[in-house]
Motif scaffolding. Sequence first.
Motif, PDB file in Angstrom:
ATOM      1  N   VAL A   1       0.871  -1.175   0.000  1.00  0.00           N
ATOM      2  CA  VAL A   1       0.000   0.000   0.000  1.00  0.00           C
ATOM      3  C   VAL A   1       0.908   1.225   0.000  1.00  0.00           C
ATOM      4  N   HIS A   2       0.617   2.180  -0.857  1.00  0.00           N
ATOM      5  CA  HIS A   2       1.387   3.420  -0.934  1.00  0.00           C
ATOM      6  C   HIS A   2       0.471   4.564  -0.527  1.00  0.00           C
TER       7      HIS A   2
ATOM      8  N   ALA B   1       3.511  15.680  -3.920  1.00  0.00           N
ATOM      9  CA  ALA B   1       2.960  14.735  -2.944  1.00  0.00           C
ATOM     10  C   ALA B   1       4.064  13.852  -2.357  1.00  0.00           C
ATOM     11  N   LYS B   2       3.913  13.524  -1.090  1.00  0.00           N
ATOM     12  CA  LYS B   2       4.828  12.604  -0.424  1.00  0.00           C
ATOM     13  C   LYS B   2       4.244  11.193  -0.497  1.00  0.00           C
ATOM     14  N   ILE B   3       5.126  10.209  -0.630  1.00  0.00           N
ATOM     15  CA  ILE B   3       4.691   8.820  -0.770  1.00  0.00           C
ATOM     16  C   ILE B   3       5.324   7.979   0.332  1.00  0.00           C
ATOM     17  N   GLN B   4       4.477   7.273   1.080  1.00  0.00           N
ATOM     18  CA  GLN B   4       4.955   6.313   2.087  1.00  0.00           C
ATOM     19  C   GLN B   4       4.591   4.911   1.614  1.00  0.00           C
ATOM     20  N   LYS B   5       5.583   4.064   1.499  1.00  0.00           N
ATOM     21  CA  LYS B   5       5.379   2.679   1.064  1.00  0.00           C
ATOM     22  C   LYS B   5       5.207   1.787   2.287  1.00  0.00           C
ATOM     23  N   ILE B   6       4.104   1.037   2.325  1.00  0.00           N
ATOM     24  CA  ILE B   6       3.848   0.122   3.437  1.00  0.00           C
ATOM     25  C   ILE B   6       3.767  -1.300   2.895  1.00  0.00           C
ATOM     26  N   PRO B   7       4.773  -2.124   3.122  1.00  0.00           N
ATOM     27  CA  PRO B   7       4.731  -3.515   2.641  1.00  0.00           C
ATOM     28  C   PRO B   7       3.609  -4.301   3.323  1.00  0.00           C
ATOM     29  N   LEU B   8       2.930  -5.130   2.552  1.00  0.00           N
ATOM     30  CA  LEU B   8       1.881  -5.986   3.104  1.00  0.00           C
ATOM     31  C   LEU B   8       2.411  -7.357   3.482  1.00  0.00           C
ATOM     32  N   ASN B   9       3.671  -7.627   3.093  1.00  0.00           N
ATOM     33  CA  ASN B   9       4.270  -8.937   3.359  1.00  0.00           C
ATOM     34  C   ASN B   9       3.385 -10.074   2.858  1.00  0.00           C
ATOM     35  N   HIS B  10       2.819  -9.851   1.681  1.00  0.00           N
ATOM     36  CA  HIS B  10       1.856 -10.796   1.112  1.00  0.00           C
ATOM     37  C   HIS B  10       1.748 -10.476  -0.371  1.00  0.00           C
ATOM     38  N   ASN B  11       1.979 -11.470  -1.211  1.00  0.00           N
ATOM     39  CA  ASN B  11       1.967 -11.241  -2.657  1.00  0.00           C
ATOM     40  C   ASN B  11       0.833 -12.026  -3.302  1.00  0.00           C
ATOM     41  N   SER B  12      -0.163 -11.303  -3.819  1.00  0.00           N
ATOM     42  CA  SER B  12      -1.261 -11.912  -4.561  1.00  0.00           C
ATOM     43  C   SER B  12      -1.790 -10.867  -5.529  1.00  0.00           C
ATOM     44  N   GLN B  13      -2.750 -11.249  -6.349  1.00  0.00           N
ATOM     45  CA  GLN B  13      -3.277 -10.299  -7.324  1.00  0.00           C
ATOM     46  C   GLN B  13      -4.328  -9.413  -6.662  1.00  0.00           C
ATOM     47  N   LYS B  14      -3.843  -8.475  -5.860  1.00  0.00           N
ATOM     48  CA  LYS B  14      -4.735  -7.551  -5.159  1.00  0.00           C
ATOM     49  C   LYS B  14      -5.244  -6.499  -6.147  1.00  0.00           C
ATOM     50  N   GLU B  15      -6.562  -6.321  -6.187  1.00  0.00           N
ATOM     51  CA  GLU B  15      -7.171  -5.479  -7.207  1.00  0.00           C
ATOM     52  C   GLU B  15      -8.102  -4.418  -6.648  1.00  0.00           C
TER      53      GLU B  15
END
Length: 290
Positions: A233-234, A247-261
Amino acid sequence: MLRFLILPALLLLSCNPKAQNSPTKEDELKVQFTLPKKLKEVSGITLSKDKKTIWAIEDKGNKNAIYGLSDKGDMLAKIPVENAENTDWEDIISDSQGNIYIGDFGNNDNNRQDLAILKTDLKDSKQIVTKVVQTTKFHYQGQTEFPPKKSNLLYDCEGFVEMDGNFYLFTKNRSKGFDGTFLIFQVPNKEGDFEAKLIGKLKLDGGYNDAAITSASINSTKDKIVLLTHKNVHVLTGFTANDFNSAKIQKIPLNHNSQKEAIVFFDDKTLMIADEKGKDEGGNVYSFSL
């Protein structure tokens, strides 16, 4: 600033084996429910105004219908959109008044010239059908070729939000030599045919699964936008209505890889995320605490 405040606590926890092995994490992606089997290719979710119904759509090749789900995943309704075809529906959102919009702007090959945002008269899950009451047609400022060169495939879109009378579209980079670049366009929330105004060009870190945008949502105070990718999630902050370049961007890893849509704010601290059903994974709606 929060990172610096949290760091000492994390250092202390790292010295505590019991804390390290704790199974409960605030930042964990938690399954809320499994989607009904009929919904294998969910491309967008949003909430009814009372937050009791989750509205979902599927993308190209699926029905021109909006599905109503309970917070347990029960199918409450399948509501056809009687005067619209599902050319490639990629996101569904609601505004502060509870109006429901469908983004018919999926454009994998960057060659579509019939892009549109569809406002519906959908109000509740008791409706038998819904219809489009406003069609916002648009074309992208700067796109002169359909399709452009493979190094400039920046005109697909799978995520948008509504803010103060305008739509904001966040494009999905499909260029050869992917580098995380995406464009932000502004389109008025009106009936008509418009040129989508380019108001930002930004870049996300990582490869395609890290940085190709699949959905977007805005919080209630309109000062935070989340962009979804398969793995992260960014969070965008510091933007203005007509300029996203700073704009500032914060990257939040979900520690989960799938086809999130699909992504939507349930409240200003909680996100709901949905992924497509894969061979051995996905097909769920998750909750995630910011």
